[in-house]
Design a protein around this motif. Structure first.
Motif, mmCIF file in Angstrom:
data_model
loop_
_atom_site.group_PDB
_atom_site.id
_atom_site.type_symbol
_atom_site.label_atom_id
_atom_site.label_comp_id
_atom_site.label_asym_id
_atom_site.label_seq_id
_atom_site.Cartn_x
_atom_site.Cartn_y
_atom_site.Cartn_z
ATOM 1 N N ILE A 1 0.778 -4.970 0.634
ATOM 2 C CA ILE A 1 -0.028 -4.368 1.759
ATOM 3 C C ILE A 1 1.023 -4.406 2.882
ATOM 4 C CG2 ILE A 1 -2.010 -4.554 2.913
ATOM 5 C CD1 ILE A 1 -3.625 -5.807 0.580
ATOM 6 N N LYS A 2 1.417 -5.565 3.194
ATOM 7 C CA LYS A 2 2.030 -5.727 4.333
ATOM 8 C C LYS A 2 3.671 -5.472 4.495
ATOM 9 C CE LYS A 2 -1.492 -7.598 6.266
ATOM 10 N NZ LYS A 2 -1.928 -7.117 7.675
ATOM 11 N N GLN A 3 4.169 -5.754 3.392
ATOM 12 C CA GLN A 3 5.499 -5.301 3.135
ATOM 13 C C GLN A 3 6.076 -4.899 1.793
ATOM 14 O OE1 GLN A 3 6.521 -9.980 4.129
ATOM 15 N NE2 GLN A 3 7.955 -8.986 5.412
ATOM 16 N N LYS A 4 5.839 -3.428 1.895
ATOM 17 C CA LYS A 4 5.688 -2.942 0.700
ATOM 18 C C LYS A 4 7.051 -2.645 -0.105
ATOM 19 C CE LYS A 4 2.038 0.220 2.302
ATOM 20 N NZ LYS A 4 1.880 1.838 2.803
ATOM 21 N N ASP A 5 8.259 -3.082 0.834
ATOM 22 C CA ASP A 5 9.672 -2.858 0.367
ATOM 23 C C ASP A 5 10.126 -4.286 -0.339
ATOM 24 O OD1 ASP A 5 9.757 -0.252 0.678
ATOM 25 O OD2 ASP A 5 10.532 -0.514 2.727
ATOM 26 N N LYS A 6 9.100 -5.437 -0.349
ATOM 27 C CA LYS A 6 9.347 -6.881 -0.674
ATOM 28 C C LYS A 6 8.218 -7.358 -1.659
ATOM 29 C CE LYS A 6 11.885 -7.676 3.740
ATOM 30 N NZ LYS A 6 12.037 -8.779 4.868
ATOM 31 N N ALA A 7 7.560 -6.378 -2.175
ATOM 32 C CA ALA A 7 6.764 -7.016 -3.138
ATOM 33 C C ALA A 7 7.155 -7.094 -4.693
ATOM 34 C CB ALA A 7 5.383 -5.733 -2.879
ATOM 35 N N GLY A 8 8.293 -7.492 -4.973
ATOM 36 C CA GLY A 8 8.741 -7.474 -5.936
ATOM 37 C C GLY A 8 8.423 -6.612 -7.113
ATOM 38 N N ASP A 9 8.006 -6.837 -8.476
ATOM 39 C CA ASP A 9 7.610 -6.044 -9.411
ATOM 40 C C ASP A 9 6.985 -4.762 -9.072
ATOM 41 O OD1 ASP A 9 9.120 -7.578 -10.952
ATOM 42 O OD2 ASP A 9 7.620 -8.632 -11.865
ATOM 43 N N ALA A 10 5.656 -5.059 -8.103
ATOM 44 C CA ALA A 10 5.220 -3.937 -7.371
ATOM 45 C C ALA A 10 5.992 -2.869 -6.854
ATOM 46 C CB ALA A 10 4.092 -4.626 -6.507
ATOM 47 N N THR A 11 7.109 -3.409 -6.134
ATOM 48 C CA THR A 11 7.759 -2.413 -5.474
ATOM 49 C C THR A 11 8.621 -1.644 -6.306
ATOM 50 O OG1 THR A 11 8.021 -3.721 -3.470
ATOM 51 C CG2 THR A 11 9.678 -2.278 -3.828
ATOM 52 N N LEU A 12 9.303 -2.215 -7.406
ATOM 53 C CA LEU A 12 9.815 -1.696 -8.386
ATOM 54 C C LEU A 12 9.124 -0.645 -9.198
ATOM 55 C CD1 LEU A 12 12.406 -1.617 -10.216
ATOM 56 C CD2 LEU A 12 11.587 -3.520 -11.507
ATOM 57 N N LEU A 13 7.769 -1.071 -9.485
ATOM 58 C CA LEU A 13 6.937 0.162 -10.319
ATOM 59 C C LEU A 13 6.611 1.302 -9.470
ATOM 60 C CD1 LEU A 13 4.612 -2.705 -11.909
ATOM 61 C CD2 LEU A 13 5.968 -0.990 -13.154
ATOM 62 N N LYS A 14 6.661 0.968 -8.233
ATOM 63 C CA LYS A 14 6.633 2.087 -7.154
ATOM 64 C C LYS A 14 7.686 3.036 -7.134
ATOM 65 C CE LYS A 14 6.216 3.188 -2.230
ATOM 66 N NZ LYS A 14 6.456 2.928 -0.531
ATOM 67 N N LYS A 15 8.846 2.361 -7.181
ATOM 68 C CA LYS A 15 9.888 3.288 -7.371
ATOM 69 C C LYS A 15 10.084 4.074 -8.800
ATOM 70 C CE LYS A 15 12.654 0.407 -4.097
ATOM 71 N NZ LYS A 15 13.812 -0.301 -3.968
ATOM 72 N N THR A 16 9.809 3.120 -9.783
ATOM 73 C CA THR A 16 9.575 3.994 -11.108
ATOM 74 C C THR A 16 8.544 4.944 -11.357
ATOM 75 O OG1 THR A 16 10.547 1.728 -11.778
ATOM 76 C CG2 THR A 16 9.567 3.328 -13.568
ATOM 77 N N THR A 17 7.376 4.706 -10.889
ATOM 78 C CA THR A 17 6.254 5.779 -10.846
ATOM 79 C C THR A 17 5.798 6.617 -9.861
ATOM 80 O OG1 THR A 17 4.455 4.023 -10.436
ATOM 81 C CG2 THR A 17 5.526 3.781 -12.716
ATOM 82 N N GLY A 18 6.103 6.081 -8.787
ATOM 83 C CA GLY A 18 5.458 6.855 -7.602
ATOM 84 C C GLY A 18 4.324 6.430 -7.270
ATOM 85 N N VAL A 19 3.425 5.439 -7.775
ATOM 86 C CA VAL A 19 2.203 4.857 -7.778
ATOM 87 C C VAL A 19 2.341 3.950 -6.505
ATOM 88 C CG1 VAL A 19 0.415 3.768 -8.526
ATOM 89 C CG2 VAL A 19 1.280 5.504 -10.153
ATOM 90 N N PRO A 20 1.418 3.990 -5.649
ATOM 91 C CA PRO A 20 1.687 2.926 -4.393
ATOM 92 C C PRO A 20 1.947 1.389 -4.603
ATOM 93 C CG PRO A 20 0.257 4.499 -3.744
ATOM 94 C CD PRO A 20 0.563 4.722 -4.971
#
Length: 220
Positions: free
Chosen positions: A176-195
């Motif tokens: 929520i606060k640092q979307k580019d530093k959310a570890g696996d959640a950030t990686l999954l965003k890059k992989t799937t496009g899902v926030p």
């Protein structure tokens, strides 16, 4: 759960909340959960006939696992595996302790971590931590003091359960606060496009459900 001393659990739950705030010592315990989390990524890669190139554990209680898979969907499954695996393992550990396998748990987790060291751990701190952790467990098993083994097993179990929850909540907060530093959640965003927030919410929801289930079992 029949064998558990409820006051002891309260003490260890308090330690699991307070120790992470103590420099060095707290992070040392948190790495137990980190190692299990990274193992989740590694096992998923192997299950999908991929490979694990290296694993690293760091003194800030973070970790990384470098894997390769044959498909993008495989990469997705590897990325999503860490947090659910750590939570599921925490539940399984309490089951083992409930049926009297405290010593077996210490032996099993030590062998597992040594296996990770032999195959994948490739940084100095990670290697030192694995050897220190397994050395402590080896000493406890050698002296074969039932009370010490019980305390150590329960302490590890509580730390893993609490840290599995809090690490997932931390990822939710970062998503929520640092979307580019959310570890696996950030990686999954890059992989799937899902926030990243959606992935953080899913991780936190699953971990929260497992933790709640544990609480209901322990105190029922």
């Amino acid at each position: 759960m029949t064998f558990l001393s409820i006051p002891l659990i309260y003490w260890f739950a308090g330690l699991a909340l307070l120790l992470p705030r103590i420099p060095v010592i707290g992070k040392w315990f948190n790495i137990i959960n980190t190692a299990i989390h990274e193992l989740g990524h590694a096992l998923m890669a192997l299950l999908l006939e991929g490979s694990v190139k290296k694993m690293e554990l760091f003194n800030d209680a973070s970790g990384t696992t470098t894997t390769s898979t044959k498909t993008k969907f495989g990469s997705f499954l590897v990325a999503i595996a860490g947090y659910p695996f750590a939570s599921a393992v925490s539940f399984f550990i309490f089951y083992l302790l409930n049926v009297g396998y405290e010593k077996g748990f210490l032996i099993g987790i030590s062998i597992l971590f040594l296996f990770m060291l032999a195959l994948w751990i490739r940084n100095i701190y990670g290697a030192i931590w694995i050897l220190a952790f397994c050395g402590i467990n080896g000493y406890l098993i050698y002296i074969n003091n039932t009370e010490y083994i019980h305390i150590a097993a329960l302490l590890y179990a509580v730390f893993i359960a609490v840290d599995a929850l809090f690490s997932a909540l931390t990822v939710l907060f970062l998503s929520i606060k640092q979307k580019d530093k959310a570890g696996d959640a950030t990686l999954l965003k890059k992989t799937t496009g899902v926030p990243a927030f959606i992935w953080g919410l899913l991780f936190a929801s699953f971990s929260g459900y497992v933790f709640y289930s544990l609480i209901m079992i322990l105190f029922s």
